[in-house]
Design an enzyme around this catalytic site. Structure first.
Site, PDB file in Angstrom:
ATOM      1  N   GLY A 183       4.325   3.488  12.779  1.00  0.00           N
ATOM      2  CA  GLY A 183       3.408   3.836  14.289  1.00  0.00           C
ATOM      3  C   GLY A 183       3.905   2.716  15.242  1.00  0.00           C
ATOM      4  O   GLY A 183       3.096   2.632  16.013  1.00  0.00           O
TER       5      GLY A 183
ATOM      6  N   HIS B 232      -1.932   6.823   9.798  1.00  0.00           N
ATOM      7  CA  HIS B 232      -2.591   5.847  10.571  1.00  0.00           C
ATOM      8  C   HIS B 232      -3.806   4.804  10.532  1.00  0.00           C
ATOM      9  O   HIS B 232      -2.617   3.720   9.514  1.00  0.00           O
ATOM     10  CB  HIS B 232      -2.201   5.791  11.844  1.00  0.00           C
TER      11      HIS B 232
ATOM     12  N   ARG C 132      10.924   3.542   1.384  1.00  0.00           N
ATOM     13  CA  ARG C 132      10.466   2.380   2.410  1.00  0.00           C
ATOM     14  C   ARG C 132       9.431   1.504   0.588  1.00  0.00           C
ATOM     15  O   ARG C 132       8.390   2.112   0.240  1.00  0.00           O
ATOM     16  CB  ARG C 132      10.268   2.380   3.067  1.00  0.00           C
TER      17      ARG C 132
ATOM     18  N   SER D 151      -8.414 -38.160  -3.328  1.00  0.00           N
ATOM     19  CA  SER D 151      -8.472 -36.889  -3.203  1.00  0.00           C
ATOM     20  C   SER D 151      -8.303 -36.332  -1.940  1.00  0.00           C
ATOM     21  O   SER D 151      -9.510 -36.928  -1.064  1.00  0.00           O
ATOM     22  CB  SER D 151      -9.575 -36.142  -3.665  1.00  0.00           C
TER      23      SER D 151
ATOM     24  N   MET E 239       6.441   1.461  16.734  1.00  0.00           N
ATOM     25  CA  MET E 239       7.987   2.264  17.659  1.00  0.00           C
ATOM     26  C   MET E 239       7.928   3.661  18.138  1.00  0.00           C
ATOM     27  O   MET E 239       7.427   4.081  16.230  1.00  0.00           O
ATOM     28  CB  MET E 239       9.197   0.857  17.342  1.00  0.00           C
TER      29      MET E 239
ATOM     30  N   LYS F 163      15.419   0.268   7.433  1.00  0.00           N
ATOM     31  CA  LYS F 163      14.769   2.205   7.901  1.00  0.00           C
ATOM     32  C   LYS F 163      16.305   2.513   7.784  1.00  0.00           C
ATOM     33  O   LYS F 163      16.892   3.305   7.184  1.00  0.00           O
ATOM     34  CB  LYS F 163      14.660   2.104   9.090  1.00  0.00           C
TER      35      LYS F 163
ATOM     36  N   TYR G 259      -3.753 -30.977  -8.633  1.00  0.00           N
ATOM     37  CA  TYR G 259      -4.769 -30.180  -8.362  1.00  0.00           C
ATOM     38  C   TYR G 259      -5.239 -29.461  -7.292  1.00  0.00           C
ATOM     39  O   TYR G 259      -4.887 -30.342  -5.944  1.00  0.00           O
ATOM     40  CB  TYR G 259      -6.116 -30.264  -9.117  1.00  0.00           C
TER      41      TYR G 259
ATOM     42  N   ARG H 103      16.003   6.715  16.189  1.00  0.00           N
ATOM     43  CA  ARG H 103      14.162   6.431  15.487  1.00  0.00           C
ATOM     44  C   ARG H 103      15.091   4.985  15.642  1.00  0.00           C
ATOM     45  O   ARG H 103      15.424   4.219  15.427  1.00  0.00           O
ATOM     46  CB  ARG H 103      14.504   6.516  13.804  1.00  0.00           C
TER      47      ARG H 103
ATOM     48  N   CYS I 267      -8.838 -31.487  -1.907  1.00  0.00           N
ATOM     49  CA  CYS I 267     -10.565 -30.919  -1.572  1.00  0.00           C
ATOM     50  C   CYS I 267     -11.263 -30.523  -0.638  1.00  0.00           C
ATOM     51  O   CYS I 267     -11.749 -30.083  -0.555  1.00  0.00           O
ATOM     52  CB  CYS I 267     -11.987 -31.542  -2.522  1.00  0.00           C
TER      53      CYS I 267
END
Ligand code: ADP
Ligand code: MG
Ligand code: MG
Length: 993
Positions: free
Chosen positions: A115, A478, A356, A807, A117, A36, A894, A106, A874
């Protein structure tokens, strides 16, 4: 002026000022100033109207907790100095009885925590200054309204006057209700000045009564009390829960912002609002938001009054609206991302209070990323990095079956319509508290959380629910915000609902019928894409992307969602190095996997083929057999079935690699356990029931996970390996004869010693020769092994003398490395995670330090012996983004994961490659920004980007914001950085004509 800033050899600086046109900090200092504070500084630097104020850094928060809630010595003087600056800027003095400065205090952490703080407004008011404010504003009503709000907020946040428990009501609310009753009014705004004065008195008395403390009249005492409360709130329970859920480290701390107040509640030429520079639900490029006339601060987000749509502000305050459109453009140009802003209008003057990066749904994430590339704002690389791989889930998530919905409509089951706050389809049983949502979900119930409105305390329950439905609050409430972030289905602000959480009922009167009352446990469905609330359980169907790729029921040209998904994935595929395969056992699964972009099969578990109909019988016969001949006879029955399966699989996968694992689970798993079943098997196989019972008992193991399974079976019963090899390679020969160049890979499980693999390998190779001879054709295949035991990993150099590929079976490797059975871990592992003994469940996220180290060792040793060794993973980790990144860094070839996670793995693999410095080669020419280096100072052309038409949307700001943004650009010569950023847009225009 501010001594501590300039004195001493290395002055410690704990406070940074900001205000329109100047700032000591900047957007780059989020670590120090919090999100902020840093963005307030950045907006001030951009020349946007920001009420002056200052930020106390996060370092003070760290100091605060390291020093038993004390502050650094120099802080007091620094704050005083900055307060003076603000006083000068505003022309009012803090605590001045005739013309008082009031401020907000703030909180603001590095990452936004909506929401979490508490913010305090109107600080600095007391019995004396309130009179001054009344005079200056010429509105005693306004002044006393601010004062009573402040006392309540201060009492709540700083002095701890919160409701005692869930049933207890906010003590200040109770007093307010009584007052309204006494004065015979319904709305707060109808209370006369005298009533407001009484409220201040009553609130203070309540504080005194409940805490034994006096409300502080001294503004400085108020200020320090508030600062302390913000720092303390860093450690409140809901903040801690939020940090856990979002992986925010505790060490970051919060900053405190002290900012001069601007008032949105001084009359009808005032107001306050929140907005997104694009639609946070769909990502559409339009100005999206809500505002309230004559209101202050939290009123919009609190869901107390239902706010107005942004577009209507154009009529009510045309000049302000126009200015906002300009700011919208400026912010997007500057931040190059969608912004979430807060603003207040005081007497017709616009003030920016926050910006933000906006939270958004997975749909919006993909759309904004892709469209911003098309607009020339960002590069394809940035777009790929911006989308959270897990968000792709939302694009793949089911929607309601239109037929089922149509039927529901005809039956009058569409109960209401709210705001489409979180897209997707959710169906579940109604619960009315977050607590119940969590409890029911733990029991395996699917629930919908139905609330008047949600608050940060509800997060755990929201997380557990399939979806969230609220009666109040807008798109920025919210519930809406948190739901979008969690990727939950959400319908918000459905005002016609009458929810009674204590009676556990929800009443609604649909247009088409009488009042309906639904109770806890009743089934309900919500459509977060349309906002509809539907009675009962509703069938769902695949998402648009799946309709195009899998079902082929939708034409790709007809789905914009698919188009953008495909564009993003094409950039991801272009840049990633890791291949992505699927774990798939059957042809239909293989087709699924292909439609998700699989490049092969990394794990085909042959035993999964054994469970259907007749097969299980033959399997049982084989498992029950005592003699080799009997086993072979049973295996002969299985052979053709298994061969057919492989033929289907090979045909589906074409020339892509297919890894097939030989039998892995203990034979015991195939046997019947109930007495009835055992008798049936005895009858069918012609074996004495007592013998069956004995055999079942024989095969029983104390610890099957470490028992007679994997290659150990093939060593005891070589005929099994022989049969499976035959089935695989006969199928391979058949398909090869059809002209497909197939690439089978035969994988031996649970090898711990090279000799085990050598034994099985010899059987495979000998069988292969026989097959090739009889088929008159050869197929190139690879022989390899799973690495799923620590011994295999640390002797990988020996194993690689036989194995042509590895694998990593990270499920078993995690079990055996930790010495931990996954099936039993549920009893204690959650607590390990809760208490942070382990940072995450190692079966979900690969344990990189331990299991990962074994993988690294095995890769190095294996490649030391056989440089061309092919290596993959895998385990289920193959579809988890942090584990995929690990696989990339470790040099695997992979990852293989379940079909639905393939897009996630593809994107995660691309992000890992990008972090390594890779570049997207197939990006639209115009946006490969790093490579196009135009002459500096090229002015932006005046024409609107043609690409807008391509996506079929015309942004609202199209004409009006353009002039506002243009002068800002030409004011100073473009810096090199700016030129690079603008260049793509310019280039694209040229390309598109
Ligand atoms: P949150 O992080 O919960 O959004 P904020 O600090 O942004 O909390 O503040 C809560 C509300 O108070 C916001 O609506 C904001 O616009 C408003 N607000 C904060 N500071 C001021 C101020 N100086 N003047 C007017 N309104 C303010
Ligand atoms: Mg805010
Ligand atoms: Mg295994």
């Amino acid at each position: 002026m501010v001594k501590s800033v300039t004195t001493g050899p290395e002055p410690e600086k704990f406070v940074y000022s900001f205000g329109s046109g100047h700032a000591e900090g900047s957007g780059a200092r989020k670590d120090l100033l919090g999100g902020k504070g840093a963005n307030l500084a950045e907006m001030a630097r951009l020349g946007l109207p920001v009420p002056p104020g200052f930020t106390i850094t996060t370092e003070v928060c760290t100091y605060f907790y390291a020093n038993r809630k004390n502050y650094p010595k120099s802080l007091k003087d620094e704050v005083e100095g900055h307060l003076k600056l603000v006083e000068k800027g505003v022309g009012r003095r803090f605590g001045d009885a005739s013309n008082p400065l009031t401020v907000s205090v703030r909180s603001g952490a590095r990452a936004s925590m909506p929401g979490m703080m508490d913010t305090i407004l109107n600080l600095g008011l007391n019995d004396r200054t309130v009179e001054g404010l009344a005079k200056v504003s010429k509105s005693p009503r306004f002044a006393w309204d601010c004062y009573r709000r402040f006392v309540a907020m201060y009492g709540d946040v700083v002095m701890g006057l919160k409701p005692m428990d869930k049933r207890d009501r906010d003590p200040f609310e109770v007093i307010l209700e009584k007052k309204k009753f006494a004065y015979g009014v319904h709305l707060d705004t109808e209370l006369p000045v005298d009533a407001l004065k009484e409220l201040v008195r009553d609130f203070k008395a309540e504080i005194r009564y409940r805490t034994g403390l006096l409300f502080p009249e001294d503004p400085r005492e108020q200020l320090w009390g508030a600062i302390g409360a913000v720092f303390s709130s860093w450690m409140n329970e809901r903040a801690i829960v939020y940090r856990k859920l979002n992986d925010i480290p505790e060490t970051w701390g919060t900053a405190v912002n002290v900012q001069s107040m601007v008032f949105g509640n001084l009359g009808d030429d005032c107001g306050t609002g929140v907005a997104f520079t694009r639609d946070p639900a769909t990502g559409e490029n339009l100005f999206y938001g809500e505002y309230l006339i004559n209101a202050q601060g939290e009123d919009v987000v609190a869901g107390i009054r239902t706010p107005q749509k942004m577009a209507t502000l154009e009529k009510r305050m045309p000049a302000v609206y126009k200015q906002l459109l300009g700011i919208r453009r400026t912010l997007e140009d500057h931040y190059r991302d969608m912004q979430d802003i807060e603003f207040t209008v005081e007497k017709g003057t616009l003030w920016m209070l926050q910006t933000r990066t906006g939270k958004r749904t997975g749909f919006a994430e993909v759309r904004i990323a892709v469209e911003m590339v098309e607009e020339g704002r960002i590069t394809a690389e940035e777009a790929v990095l911006r989308v959270n791989p897990d968000s792709l889930n939302q694009l793949l998530r089911p929607i309601f079956d239109p037929d089922a919905k149509y039927a529901a409509m005809k039956e009058g089951r569409i109960l209401a319509k709210g705001l489409n706050a979180g897209p997707g389809a959710a169906t579940g049983r109604i619960v009315f508290t977050a607590h119940d949502a969590f409890e029911w979900a733990q029991r395996g119930e699917k629930v919908l959380l139905v609330r008047e409105e949600t608050s940060p305390e509800d997060i755990k329950g929201m997380n557990a629910a399939e979806g969230i439905l609220t009666a109040r609050g807008g798109m920025t409430s919210h519930a809406a915000l948190v739901a979008r972030q969690m990727g939950k289905v959400c319908v918000a602000g459905c005002e016609v609902l009458r929810i009674d959480a204590s009676l556990r009922t929800m009443a609604v009167k649909p247009a088409s019928s009488d009042m309906k009352v639904l109770r806890e446990g009743d089934w309900l469905s919500i459509d977060g894409t349309s906002g509809e609330v539907i009675e009962g359980k509703l069938a769902t169907k695949p998402s648009e992307v799946l309709q195009v790729t899998l079902e082929k029921s939708l034409d790709r040209e007809h789905s914009e969602i698919y188009r953008r998904f495909a564009v993003l994935m094409s950039w991801a595929d272009d840049v990633r190095r890791l291949r992505v395969r699927a774990n798939a056992d059957q042809p239909d699964q293989a087709l699924n996997a292909l439609s998700f972009g699989a490049e092969g099969i990394g794990l085909c578990r042959t035993e999964h083929m054994f469970f259907g109909g007749e097969r299980i019988l033959a399997m049982r016969e084989m498992s029950l057999a005592d003699k080799t001949e009997d086993r072979e006879r049973a295996l002969d029955k299985i052979l053709p079935m298994q061969r057919e399966d492989f033929i289907g699989l090979f045909r589906a996968m074409g020339s892509r690699p297919v890894t097939i694992r030989t039998l892995d689970p203990p034979l015991h798993e195939f046997l019947p356990h109930g007495e009835k079943e055992r008798e049936a098997v005895a009858r069918l196989t012609g074996v004495d029931p007592r013998l069956v019972a004995r055999k079942v008992a024989d095969l029983h193991e104390m610890n099957p996970m470490l028992g007679h399974r994997g290659c150990r079976l093939g060593i005891s019963f070589p005929e099994i390996t022989r049969m499976q090899t035959r089935a695989i390679l006969e199928a391979a020969c058949r398909v090869k004869k059809e002209g497909i160049e197939i690439r089978p890979e035969i994988m031996i499980p649970l090898v711990g010693h090279v000799n085990e693999l050598a034994d099985q390998g010899a059987i495979v190779r000998a069988t292969a020769e026989k097959v090739f001879e009889s088929q008159g054709i050869r197929v190139d295949f690879l022989l390899g092994t799973m690495i799923e035991l620590p011994r295999a990993a640390i002797t990988a150099d020996e194993i690689a003398t036989v194995a042509e590929f590895f694998s990593f079976g990270t499920n078993d490797l995690t079990q055996t490395t930790f010495g931990l059975s996954r099936d039993d871990a549920g009893k204690f592992l959650p607590e390990y995670v809760r208490r942070e003994i382990l940072s995450a469940d190692p079966f979900e996220k690969l344990d990189q330090r331990g299991v990962g180290k074994l993988i690294r060792i095995a890769v190095d040793l294996g490649r030391g012996t056989r440089p061309a060794l092919k290596v993959g993973i895998c385990g289920e980790h193959g579809g988890e983004p942090t584990s995929v990144e690990f696989c990339h860094r470790t040099g695997l070839d992979y990852v293989s994961c379940s079909p639905f996670r393939i897009p996630i793995a593809r994107l995660a693999a691309a992000q890992a490659a990008l972090r390594d410095g890779a570049k997207v080669k197939n990006a639209p020419k115009s946006v490969s920004a790093g490579t196009v280096k135009p002459a500096a100072g090229v002015p932006a052309t005046g024409s609107e980007p043609a690409v807008v038409a391509a996506s079929g949307t015309i942004p609202a700001h199209r004409t009006s914001s353009r002039p506002a943004a243009a002068p800002a650009r030409s004011k100073k010569p473009a810096t090199a950085k700016r030129a690079v950023r603008e260049a793509p847009a310019k280039a694209r225009r040229t390309v598109r004509g």
